[in-house]
Motif scaffolding. Structure first.
Motif, PDB file in Angstrom:
ATOM      1  N   MET A   1       2.503   9.903   0.102  1.00 18.67           N
ATOM      2  CA  MET A   1       1.173   9.294   0.026  1.00 18.67           C
ATOM      3  C   MET A   1       1.291   7.835  -0.343  1.00 18.67           C
ATOM      4  O   MET A   1       2.173   7.433  -1.081  1.00 18.67           O
ATOM      5  N   ALA A   2       0.365   7.105   0.168  1.00 19.39           N
ATOM      6  CA  ALA A   2       0.511   5.653   0.035  1.00 19.39           C
ATOM      7  C   ALA A   2      -0.400   5.089  -1.049  1.00 19.39           C
ATOM      8  O   ALA A   2      -1.575   5.448  -1.123  1.00 19.39           O
ATOM      9  N   SER A   3       0.183   4.205  -1.890  1.00 18.61           N
ATOM     10  CA  SER A   3      -0.707   3.449  -2.763  1.00 18.61           C
ATOM     11  C   SER A   3      -1.224   2.262  -1.937  1.00 18.61           C
ATOM     12  O   SER A   3      -0.582   1.837  -0.975  1.00 18.61           O
ATOM     13  N   PHE A   4      -2.400   1.775  -2.314  1.00 23.29           N
ATOM     14  CA  PHE A   4      -3.035   0.772  -1.457  1.00 23.29           C
ATOM     15  C   PHE A   4      -4.029  -0.054  -2.247  1.00 23.29           C
ATOM     16  O   PHE A   4      -4.384   0.277  -3.379  1.00 23.29           O
ATOM     17  N   HIS A   5      -4.482  -1.121  -1.620  1.00 26.23           N
ATOM     18  CA  HIS A   5      -5.636  -1.858  -2.137  1.00 26.23           C
ATOM     19  C   HIS A   5      -6.511  -2.242  -0.942  1.00 26.23           C
ATOM     20  O   HIS A   5      -6.154  -1.963   0.201  1.00 26.23           O
ATOM     21  N   PHE A   6      -7.656  -2.836  -1.243  1.00 24.16           N
ATOM     22  CA  PHE A   6      -8.569  -3.232  -0.163  1.00 24.16           C
ATOM     23  C   PHE A   6      -8.556  -4.747   0.021  1.00 24.16           C
ATOM     24  O   PHE A   6      -8.410  -5.494  -0.947  1.00 24.16           O
ATOM     25  N   ARG A   7      -8.779  -5.144   1.282  1.00 24.93           N
ATOM     26  CA  ARG A   7      -8.986  -6.568   1.567  1.00 24.93           C
ATOM     27  C   ARG A   7     -10.271  -6.693   2.377  1.00 24.93           C
ATOM     28  O   ARG A   7     -10.481  -5.936   3.335  1.00 24.93           O
ATOM     29  N   CYS A   8     -11.118  -7.655   1.993  1.00 20.30           N
ATOM     30  CA  CYS A   8     -12.368  -7.871   2.732  1.00 20.30           C
ATOM     31  C   CYS A   8     -12.045  -8.463   4.100  1.00 20.30           C
ATOM     32  O   CYS A   8     -11.332  -9.469   4.203  1.00 20.30           O
ATOM     33  N   SER A  59       6.314  16.036  11.291  1.00 23.00           N
ATOM     34  CA  SER A  59       5.753  14.740  11.669  1.00 23.00           C
ATOM     35  C   SER A  59       4.435  14.490  10.928  1.00 23.00           C
ATOM     36  O   SER A  59       4.010  13.369  10.742  1.00 23.00           O
ATOM     37  N   ARG A  60       3.771  15.555  10.470  1.00 25.59           N
ATOM     38  CA  ARG A  60       2.543  15.359   9.689  1.00 25.59           C
ATOM     39  C   ARG A  60       2.844  14.619   8.389  1.00 25.59           C
ATOM     40  O   ARG A  60       2.042  13.845   7.894  1.00 25.59           O
ATOM     41  N   GLU A  61       4.031  14.917   7.845  1.00 28.52           N
ATOM     42  CA  GLU A  61       4.414  14.238   6.613  1.00 28.52           C
ATOM     43  C   GLU A  61       4.536  12.731   6.857  1.00 28.52           C
ATOM     44  O   GLU A  61       4.138  11.918   6.035  1.00 28.52           O
ATOM     45  N   PHE A  62       5.101  12.424   8.044  1.00 28.64           N
ATOM     46  CA  PHE A  62       5.235  11.010   8.423  1.00 28.64           C
ATOM     47  C   PHE A  62       3.849  10.378   8.521  1.00 28.64           C
ATOM     48  O   PHE A  62       3.600   9.301   7.982  1.00 28.64           O
ATOM     49  N   LEU A  63       2.933  11.099   9.181  1.00 26.34           N
ATOM     50  CA  LEU A  63       1.585  10.541   9.356  1.00 26.34           C
ATOM     51  C   LEU A  63       0.876  10.374   8.015  1.00 26.34           C
ATOM     52  O   LEU A  63       0.233   9.355   7.770  1.00 26.34           O
ATOM     53  N   THR A  64       1.006  11.376   7.152  1.00 22.80           N
ATOM     54  CA  THR A  64       0.257  11.285   5.887  1.00 22.80           C
ATOM     55  C   THR A  64       0.811  10.172   4.993  1.00 22.80           C
ATOM     56  O   THR A  64       0.110   9.688   4.113  1.00 22.80           O
ATOM     57  N   ALA A  65       2.040   9.742   5.261  1.00 17.54           N
ATOM     58  CA  ALA A  65       2.585   8.619   4.489  1.00 17.54           C
ATOM     59  C   ALA A  65       1.789   7.344   4.746  1.00 17.54           C
ATOM     60  O   ALA A  65       1.863   6.384   3.988  1.00 17.54           O
ATOM     61  N   PHE A  66       1.020   7.334   5.837  1.00 13.88           N
ATOM     62  CA  PHE A  66       0.194   6.159   6.159  1.00 13.88           C
ATOM     63  C   PHE A  66      -1.235   6.305   5.617  1.00 13.88           C
ATOM     64  O   PHE A  66      -2.057   5.423   5.829  1.00 13.88           O
ATOM     65  N   LEU A  67      -1.533   7.429   4.983  1.00  7.09           N
ATOM     66  CA  LEU A  67      -2.926   7.644   4.554  1.00  7.09           C
ATOM     67  C   LEU A  67      -3.134   7.225   3.095  1.00  7.09           C
ATOM     68  O   LEU A  67      -2.298   7.540   2.236  1.00  7.09           O
ATOM     69  N   PRO A  68      -4.254   6.542   2.816  1.00  4.76           N
ATOM     70  CA  PRO A  68      -4.524   6.063   1.465  1.00  4.76           C
ATOM     71  C   PRO A  68      -5.052   7.169   0.559  1.00  4.76           C
ATOM     72  O   PRO A  68      -6.231   7.211   0.226  1.00  4.76           O
ATOM     73  N   LEU A  69      -4.185   8.063   0.175  1.00  9.69           N
ATOM     74  CA  LEU A  69      -4.560   9.192  -0.690  1.00  9.69           C
ATOM     75  C   LEU A  69      -3.543   9.263  -1.818  1.00  9.69           C
ATOM     76  O   LEU A  69      -2.363   8.989  -1.595  1.00  9.69           O
ATOM     77  N   SER A  70      -3.984   9.718  -3.001  1.00 11.32           N
ATOM     78  CA  SER A  70      -3.027   9.803  -4.106  1.00 11.32           C
ATOM     79  C   SER A  70      -2.168  11.061  -3.988  1.00 11.32           C
ATOM     80  O   SER A  70      -1.088  11.123  -4.554  1.00 11.32           O
ATOM     81  N   ASP A  71      -2.676  12.053  -3.249  1.00 13.50           N
ATOM     82  CA  ASP A  71      -1.934  13.325  -3.169  1.00 13.50           C
ATOM     83  C   ASP A  71      -2.333  14.069  -1.893  1.00 13.50           C
ATOM     84  O   ASP A  71      -3.535  14.196  -1.618  1.00 13.50           O
ATOM     85  N   PRO A  72      -1.361  14.581  -1.134  1.00  6.51           N
ATOM     86  CA  PRO A  72      -1.706  15.259   0.123  1.00  6.51           C
ATOM     87  C   PRO A  72      -2.532  16.519  -0.084  1.00  6.51           C
ATOM     88  O   PRO A  72      -3.201  16.977   0.846  1.00  6.51           O
TER      89      PRO A  72
END
Ligand SMILES: Cc1ncc(COP(=O)(O)O)c(C=O)c1O
Ligand SMILES: [Zn+2]
Length: 414
Positions: A1-8, A59-72
């Motif tokens: 899972m990816a940590s992230f921030h927002f940009r306007c 491959s779902r694991e690969f995809l979820t690595a791009f999702l902004p979630l703290s936990d799958p």
């Protein structure tokens, strides 16, 4: 899972995650009622995968690595996405194209690409401990929210134009959503949903406003890229209304390019109906924003919007990709439904079939070269709107159950 921030997307200001902040507060001050979303927040992933999954990896694991979630575990257990990228030999032959594929998103559980956005938005609602998610929709986004909500135990409240096709309405009600049929346009439903969320404290999934709608839809691009591997598509055609699917596809390719695993992204071509073509018009006129289309109308109800809410980002994303936009008439859209079905086995609603008409137009205009690697994103199933499909076929009269009658009919139609 990816940590992230927002940009306007408008002013570039950066923000941390806050469920109550869907847009940049600075730019929101310039928001006009009914206008395109100002200060839309884009997800910036802090870390990206550095290698493709190997053959044995999920491959779902690969995809979820791009999702902004703290936990799958917040992703509802619902089989969204992972749809086939089909080579379409009969359609290739018909159009004289060697490298054409169809991404069959009609296979999503509620029948449209919108499931991708709803899956992530509902996952975020679960992560935040929110019980009710609301959305305005031409039909499919609402149905997708209702479906994913039902699977996840999250309440869905939806606002749809009273004219939404019956199948979509029945599907919504069957999933148990709280349904408001708005006596007005989709744009009226959008505004009412904004007000209702503010009043009742619901989490707003409105497309183009909730930043996770773009993020959820980017999985379509990730899947296309994963299927192509180190080679890549040259062009993707995307049916476009508010412009969120297109921006989602663009974001998926942008995130992938940022990993360094692929070089460059395909050109994106927006396909819009002539009667609802604010984005295409702005592209052709080289304008920075859209001029609303009062009374927008099309047989492709899913693409019918007066003011595309995601217009600013969508215009940017089409241009950054080096892409373009085409418009197609309702007649071309309806005729494309059986042509697509007969040459690919995919039965699409008008919005989905519009990409075939769009491809034909793009070829004629020289926007796509015949040798290029082309992908059609078909976004919604025809079962949701058989009424429109019915206008392009002839239903035969009943016959007597007799072999002679069959033989006679075969002879006459030979
Ligand atoms: C089947 C289908 N295709 C395409 C679209 C257009 O997507 P967007 O409004 O993000 O441009 C929609 C939107 O409702 C849809 O339901
Ligand atoms: Zn801003």
């Amino acid at each position: 899972m990816a940590s992230f921030h927002f940009r306007c997307a408008d002013c570039g200001a950066e923000y941390g995650e806050d469920p109550a902040r869907l847009v940049c507060p600075r730019c929101a001050a310039r928001q006009e009622r009914g206008g395109p979303v100002r200060g839309g927040l884009e997800v910036v992933l802090d870390r990206l995968p550095s290698s493709w999954p190997n053959a044995t990896a999920d491959s779902r694991e690969f995809l979820t690595a791009f999702l902004p979630l703290s936990d799958p575990r917040f992703l509802p257990p619902y089989p969204v996405g992972n749809t086939p990228l089909m080579p379409v030999p009969a359609l290739r032959d018909r159009l004289g194209l060697r490298h054409l594929w169809l991404k069959d998103d009609t296979r999503n559980p509620s029948g449209s690409t919108k499931d991708r956005a709803s899956l992530l938005v509902v996952a975020k609602a679960r992560e935040y401990g929110i019980e009710t998610v609301a959305t305005a929709s031409t039909g499919n986004a609402a149905t997708a929210l209702a479906a994913v909500g039902a699977a996840a135990g999250v309440r869905a409240v939806v606002f749809v134009p009273a004219a939404a096709p019956k199948a979509k309405l029945i599907q919504l009600l069957s999933y148990g959503a709280t349904v408001f049929r708005v006596d007005g346009s989709y744009d009226d439903a959008f505004e009412l949903c904004l007000d209702a969320c503010a009043k009742f404290g619901w989490y707003n999934r409105n497309t183009g406003l909730n930043p996770f709608t773009v993020e959820g839809k980017k999985t379509a691009a990730l899947e296309i890229a994963a299927a192509f591997g180190p080679e890549r598509a040259d062009v993707v055609l995307v049916p476009t209304g508010d412009g969120v699917i297109l921006s989602g596809v663009a974001k998926g390719f942008a995130d992938l390019t940022a990993t360094g695993l692929v070089s460059g992204a395909p050109r994106l071509i927006a396909v819009q109906p002539e009667g609802s073509a604010a984005i295409a018009r702005a592209i052709h006129e080289r304008a920075d924003s859209v001029t609303p289309v009062p009374g927008a109308h099309s047989i492709a109800d899913s693409l019918t919007v007066e003011t595309p809410r995601n217009a600013i980002r969508c215009l940017r994303d089409i241009r950054t990709s080096g892409g373009s936009a085409v418009t197609v008439s309702d007649r071309q859209i309806v005729d494309a439904i059986p042509r697509l079905a007969r040459t690919t086995g995919v039965f699409a609603e008008p919005a989905g079939a519009a990409v075939l008409a769009g491809l034909e137009s793009a070829l004629e205009q020289g926007l796509v070269e015949r040798g290029e690697r082309i992908v059609l994103l078909v976004t919604g199933t025809g079962l949701k709107d058989v009424g429109s499909a019915a206008t392009a076929v002839v239903v035969p009269e009943p016959i007597e159950p007799s072999l002679e009658v069959v033989a006679d009919r075969l002879e006459r139609t030979a």
